[in-house]
Design a protein around this motif. Sequence first.
Motif, mmCIF file in Angstrom:
data_model
loop_
_atom_site.group_PDB
_atom_site.id
_atom_site.type_symbol
_atom_site.label_atom_id
_atom_site.label_comp_id
_atom_site.label_asym_id
_atom_site.label_seq_id
_atom_site.Cartn_x
_atom_site.Cartn_y
_atom_site.Cartn_z
ATOM 1 N N GLY A 47 -15.184 8.306 6.639
ATOM 2 C CA GLY A 47 -15.022 8.605 5.217
ATOM 3 C C GLY A 47 -14.773 7.352 4.395
ATOM 4 O O GLY A 47 -15.502 6.364 4.502
ATOM 5 N N PHE A 48 -13.694 7.368 3.599
ATOM 6 C CA PHE A 48 -13.388 6.221 2.745
ATOM 7 C C PHE A 48 -12.753 5.057 3.502
ATOM 8 O O PHE A 48 -12.290 4.094 2.879
ATOM 9 N N THR A 49 -12.697 5.140 4.817
ATOM 10 C CA THR A 49 -12.270 3.972 5.589
ATOM 11 C C THR A 49 -13.482 3.162 6.067
ATOM 12 O O THR A 49 -13.325 2.227 6.841
ATOM 13 N N HIS A 50 -14.668 3.530 5.608
ATOM 14 C CA HIS A 50 -15.867 2.751 5.971
ATOM 15 C C HIS A 50 -15.763 1.314 5.463
ATOM 16 O O HIS A 50 -15.134 1.035 4.441
ATOM 17 N N SER A 51 -16.419 0.421 6.146
ATOM 18 C CA SER A 51 -16.676 -0.919 5.620
ATOM 19 C C SER A 51 -18.132 -1.227 5.914
ATOM 20 O O SER A 51 -18.707 -0.716 6.868
ATOM 21 N N LYS A 86 -2.108 1.721 18.121
ATOM 22 C CA LYS A 86 -3.083 0.647 18.381
ATOM 23 C C LYS A 86 -3.458 -0.097 17.089
ATOM 24 O O LYS A 86 -3.892 -1.238 17.129
ATOM 25 N N LEU A 87 -3.320 0.594 15.958
ATOM 26 C CA LEU A 87 -3.661 -0.012 14.671
ATOM 27 C C LEU A 87 -2.528 -0.926 14.213
ATOM 28 O O LEU A 87 -1.369 -0.522 14.162
ATOM 29 N N ARG A 88 -2.871 -2.162 13.892
ATOM 30 C CA ARG A 88 -1.864 -3.121 13.424
ATOM 31 C C ARG A 88 -2.036 -3.358 11.923
ATOM 32 O O ARG A 88 -3.130 -3.273 11.383
ATOM 33 N N TRP A 89 -0.906 -3.662 11.273
ATOM 34 C CA TRP A 89 -0.900 -3.871 9.823
ATOM 35 C C TRP A 89 -0.398 -5.270 9.495
ATOM 36 O O TRP A 89 0.540 -5.760 10.119
ATOM 37 N N LYS A 90 -0.998 -5.881 8.494
ATOM 38 C CA LYS A 90 -0.594 -7.221 8.040
ATOM 39 C C LYS A 90 -0.146 -7.121 6.584
ATOM 40 O O LYS A 90 -0.867 -6.579 5.739
ATOM 41 N N TYR A 225 -2.436 -4.353 4.857
ATOM 42 C CA TYR A 225 -3.863 -4.154 5.108
ATOM 43 C C TYR A 225 -4.063 -4.056 6.614
ATOM 44 O O TYR A 225 -3.413 -4.778 7.375
ATOM 45 N N PRO A 226 -4.943 -3.139 7.063
ATOM 46 C CA PRO A 226 -5.140 -3.000 8.512
ATOM 47 C C PRO A 226 -5.838 -4.213 9.114
ATOM 48 O O PRO A 226 -6.848 -4.683 8.579
ATOM 49 N N VAL A 227 -5.302 -4.718 10.204
ATOM 50 C CA VAL A 227 -5.890 -5.874 10.888
ATOM 51 C C VAL A 227 -7.263 -5.468 11.427
ATOM 52 O O VAL A 227 -7.405 -4.464 12.118
ATOM 53 N N GLY A 228 -8.279 -6.238 11.080
ATOM 54 C CA GLY A 228 -9.638 -5.932 11.505
ATOM 55 C C GLY A 228 -10.440 -5.159 10.483
ATOM 56 O O GLY A 228 -11.630 -4.918 10.670
ATOM 57 N N GLY A 229 -9.790 -4.742 9.381
ATOM 58 C CA GLY A 229 -10.494 -4.016 8.334
ATOM 59 C C GLY A 229 -10.225 -2.532 8.354
ATOM 60 O O GLY A 229 -9.700 -1.973 9.317
ATOM 61 N N ILE A 233 -9.064 1.972 11.245
ATOM 62 C CA ILE A 233 -8.272 3.202 11.187
ATOM 63 C C ILE A 233 -9.030 4.319 11.894
ATOM 64 O O ILE A 233 -8.509 4.999 12.784
ATOM 65 N N ALA A 234 -10.297 4.514 11.493
ATOM 66 C CA ALA A 234 -11.115 5.566 12.103
ATOM 67 C C ALA A 234 -11.395 5.262 13.564
ATOM 68 O O ALA A 234 -11.388 6.167 14.415
ATOM 69 N N GLU A 235 -11.625 4.004 13.875
ATOM 70 C CA GLU A 235 -11.946 3.624 15.254
ATOM 71 C C GLU A 235 -10.821 3.992 16.208
ATOM 72 O O GLU A 235 -11.054 4.575 17.282
ATOM 73 N N HIS A 236 -9.588 3.689 15.830
ATOM 74 C CA HIS A 236 -8.457 3.976 16.720
ATOM 75 C C HIS A 236 -8.131 5.467 16.757
ATOM 76 O O HIS A 236 -7.768 5.999 17.817
#
Length: 330
Positions: A47-51, A86-90, A225-229, A233-236
């Motif tokens: 969804g809106f987590t696309h890049s 698994k999702l990291r935040w910066k 902001y999520p590390v890696g973009g 979020i969706a990937e994990h």
Amino acid sequence: QMSEQSSPSYDVIVIGSGLGGLTVASLAAQLRHKRVLVLERHFKAGGFTHSYRRKNHSWDVGLHYVGRMHRGASERALLDFVTDRKLRWKKTPEPYEKVIFPDFSFDVLGDPARFKADLVARFPSEDAAIERYLGDVKRATRWMLLHGIAGGTHPVGRAAIRAAGRLSRKLALASTSAYLDERFTDDRLKALLTAQWGNHGLPPSRSIFGVHAALVAHYLRGTHYPVGGASKIAEHAAAVIESRGGKCLASQDVKRILVERKRAVGVEAEHKTRGTTQYLAPAVISDAGAYNTYAHLLPDEHGAKRAEILRELVEQGSSMVVVYLGLNKD
């Protein structure tokens, strides 16, 4: 071409892989031990987590910064759980926002005490109003939260929750501009306090103070902001769902919800090259939006609330166009 599964392979089907769909799918998989099938009509989940990229430019389609991702925040705890930590935040650099007007600018820092001190230093004559404003932001935000919780509870609990918040109801439902005009005299301060309105989409004259307050409260501790973009979020989340026997399938355009004896029993989805497939499950959750669900996915004879819901959406809804712009200069 039609192929049908001989028996339900999944416990739950979720239509749509936006953050809402992925969240409920991850929670069902972890807390209820369900095998969940997530179906997404786009070629990529999220969804809106696309890049995505175009030539030398890259965009996140819906995410630019996220508030309340500091340790201890409930929103951080929820996303940590949904993604199995698994999702990291910066944390984004400070100031996380700079507001620029023709005659002055203001750096917004992710520290509530510093934010208040900087406002008072810039507008000393509004000291008392600023103090009251920050307290009202908390009260209106709390009312918005309680109002949301009340909508999904038993009528008895709903009445109790709403009674507890009755004193803040008038505050939260006042227009943002009316609130500011009543309490502040400096137009520059009013403009500064509402500079983030684009984040929720309505100018101060058309928004209620509760929505404005919830946005302000969301960013008081700064942004992350999520590390890696954003797509991480969706990937994990998808990895959690699939590790528990579920599946996330893209390029699956759900055409209708299958109903038997007034109960959803599955969906019919179309793949561009593989044809149409019926997926069966004892529970179906739609994250495709109320309009799409009632107008397109439910059979006519089972959409009893269709006219009522569509009328409400048409009367109260608003539209938005998003443009992704790449520049060749800073």
